[in-house]
Design an enzyme around this catalytic site. Structure first.
Site, short mmCIF file in Angstrom:
data_model
loop_
_atom_site.label_atom_id
_atom_site.label_comp_id
_atom_site.label_asym_id
_atom_site.label_seq_id
_atom_site.Cartn_x
_atom_site.Cartn_y
_atom_site.Cartn_z
N SER A 112 0.84 -1.19 0.00
CA SER A 112 0.00 0.00 0.00
C SER A 112 0.88 1.25 0.00
O SER A 112 1.69 1.43 -0.90
CB SER A 112 -0.97 -0.04 1.20
OG SER A 112 -1.99 0.91 1.03
N GLU A 202 -2.44 -2.85 -7.70
CA GLU A 202 -3.66 -3.05 -6.91
C GLU A 202 -4.06 -1.69 -6.36
O GLU A 202 -3.28 -0.74 -6.38
CB GLU A 202 -3.41 -4.05 -5.78
CG GLU A 202 -2.36 -3.62 -4.76
CD GLU A 202 -2.88 -2.72 -3.65
OE1 GLU A 202 -4.08 -2.80 -3.32
OE2 GLU A 202 -2.09 -1.92 -3.13
N HIS A 272 -5.60 -5.23 -1.21
CA HIS A 272 -6.36 -5.00 0.02
C HIS A 272 -7.58 -5.92 0.08
O HIS A 272 -8.07 -6.43 -0.92
CB HIS A 272 -6.84 -3.56 0.08
CG HIS A 272 -5.76 -2.54 0.26
ND1 HIS A 272 -4.89 -2.19 -0.75
CD2 HIS A 272 -5.43 -1.78 1.33
CE1 HIS A 272 -4.07 -1.25 -0.32
NE2 HIS A 272 -4.37 -0.99 0.94
#
Length: 298
Positions: A112, A202, A272
């Site tokens: 992330s 992502e 996630h």
């Protein structure tokens, strides 16, 4: 690019948990993850400022950078494990004159917002691991946690299977990333050389029009056109509101990625809100049919 990888971890090795981004909100999840690392045979110390808060950040830039430097430079630690994402890691790059380079390769684990640090390490010819942070680890399925332990101990990684959007084969260094975070590295000195790479993306909580905007910036930068291939993970919580017209997430991704003349493999289990399979940053990977194969140990 030649990447220097740390030596495999051994039972009893010690790591440092750092919070380079957002402040902690998931204490129970953190404690559960520390227990899992202990059960796997490793020791984890919490960095001095692990529970600091300054607005949405986990303390001041100075203190978060100090914790990062401690993990890199203290010979007791074999690596660093990030506590959570959020936002803030890129702010540490502003202290480039004081940016630490580990004297010996050490592991860095996160995803992330940690994309910034993972990619920065590859510019220093050091490998890193795109993998669950401490506050998401306990929610991972057992096979995902085992994949993390296997990776850090230098054991082979099973291929990941997905859906073929654009057929073909490709091989190159693997660059996993949160799309939003990676986009904000475009045009900065911290963007790695992505020529001939496999980009694995992502994201979370980005509506389709925002994903369109991000990928259009990649197209305009010319970076997508230099890739060998693209691997698409999970784009969670990205559906548009039901009361307004929109493309679907998949429609946007297909539109922006499918005309580049390179293979695109989608629906891979990383990102996630679900299984987040480990991906070593900078390792040589191959798209072959419906599989993403990683040549590991490197």
């Amino acid at each position: 690019m030649t990447v220097a990888w740390p030596a495999p971890l051994q039972p009893g090795d010690r790591l440092l948990a750092i919070a380079p981004s957002g402040c902690l909100r998931e204490l129970d999840a953190l404690q559960a993850a520390l227990e899992l690392w202990w059960q796997a045979g490793f020791s984890i110390d919490l960095a001095p400022h692990w529970r600091d808060q300054q607005g949405y950040l986990a303390g001041s830039d100075h203190d978060r950078l100090a914790d990062l430097k401690e993990g890199w430079l203290d010979p007791r630690y074999r690596g660093l494990v990030c506590i959570r994402g959020g936002w803030g890691a890129a702010r540490l790059l502003e202290a480039c004159d004081d940016w630490p380079t580990p004297p010996q390769p050490k592991w860095l684990v996160g995803f992330s917002d940690i994309t910034t640090l993972l990619w920065t390490l590859t510019r220093q010819q050091r490998g890193a691991i795109h993998a669950p942070v401490l506050t998401t680890l306990a929610a991972e399925p057992a096979r995902s946690r085992q994949r993390l332990w296997d990776c850090l101990q230098g054991k082979p990684l099973e291929p990941l299977t997905g859906s073929v959007w654009v057929p073909g084969s490709a091989q190159g260094p693997l660059y996993p990333a949160n799309l939003t975070v990676a986009t904000h590295l475009l045009g900065t000195p911290w963007l790695p050389d992505l020529r001939g790479a496999i980009l694995a993306i992502e994201d979370v909580s980005e509506q389709p029009y925002r994903l369109d905007r991000l990928l259009t910036q990649w197209r305009l930068s010319g970076q997508l056109q230099q890739l060998a291939g693209i691997a698409v993970g999970r784009f969670s919580q990205c559906d548009p509101p039901s009361d307004r017209p929109s493309f679907t997430v998949e429609a946007v991704l297909r539109d922006r990625l499918s005309d580049l003349g390179i293979p695109v493999l989608a629906d891979l289990p990383f990102g996630h809100d679900g299984e987040n399979a480990v991906l070593p940053v900078g390792a040589i990977a191959q798209i072959a049919g419906d599989q993403l194969q990683i040549h590991w140990p490197a």
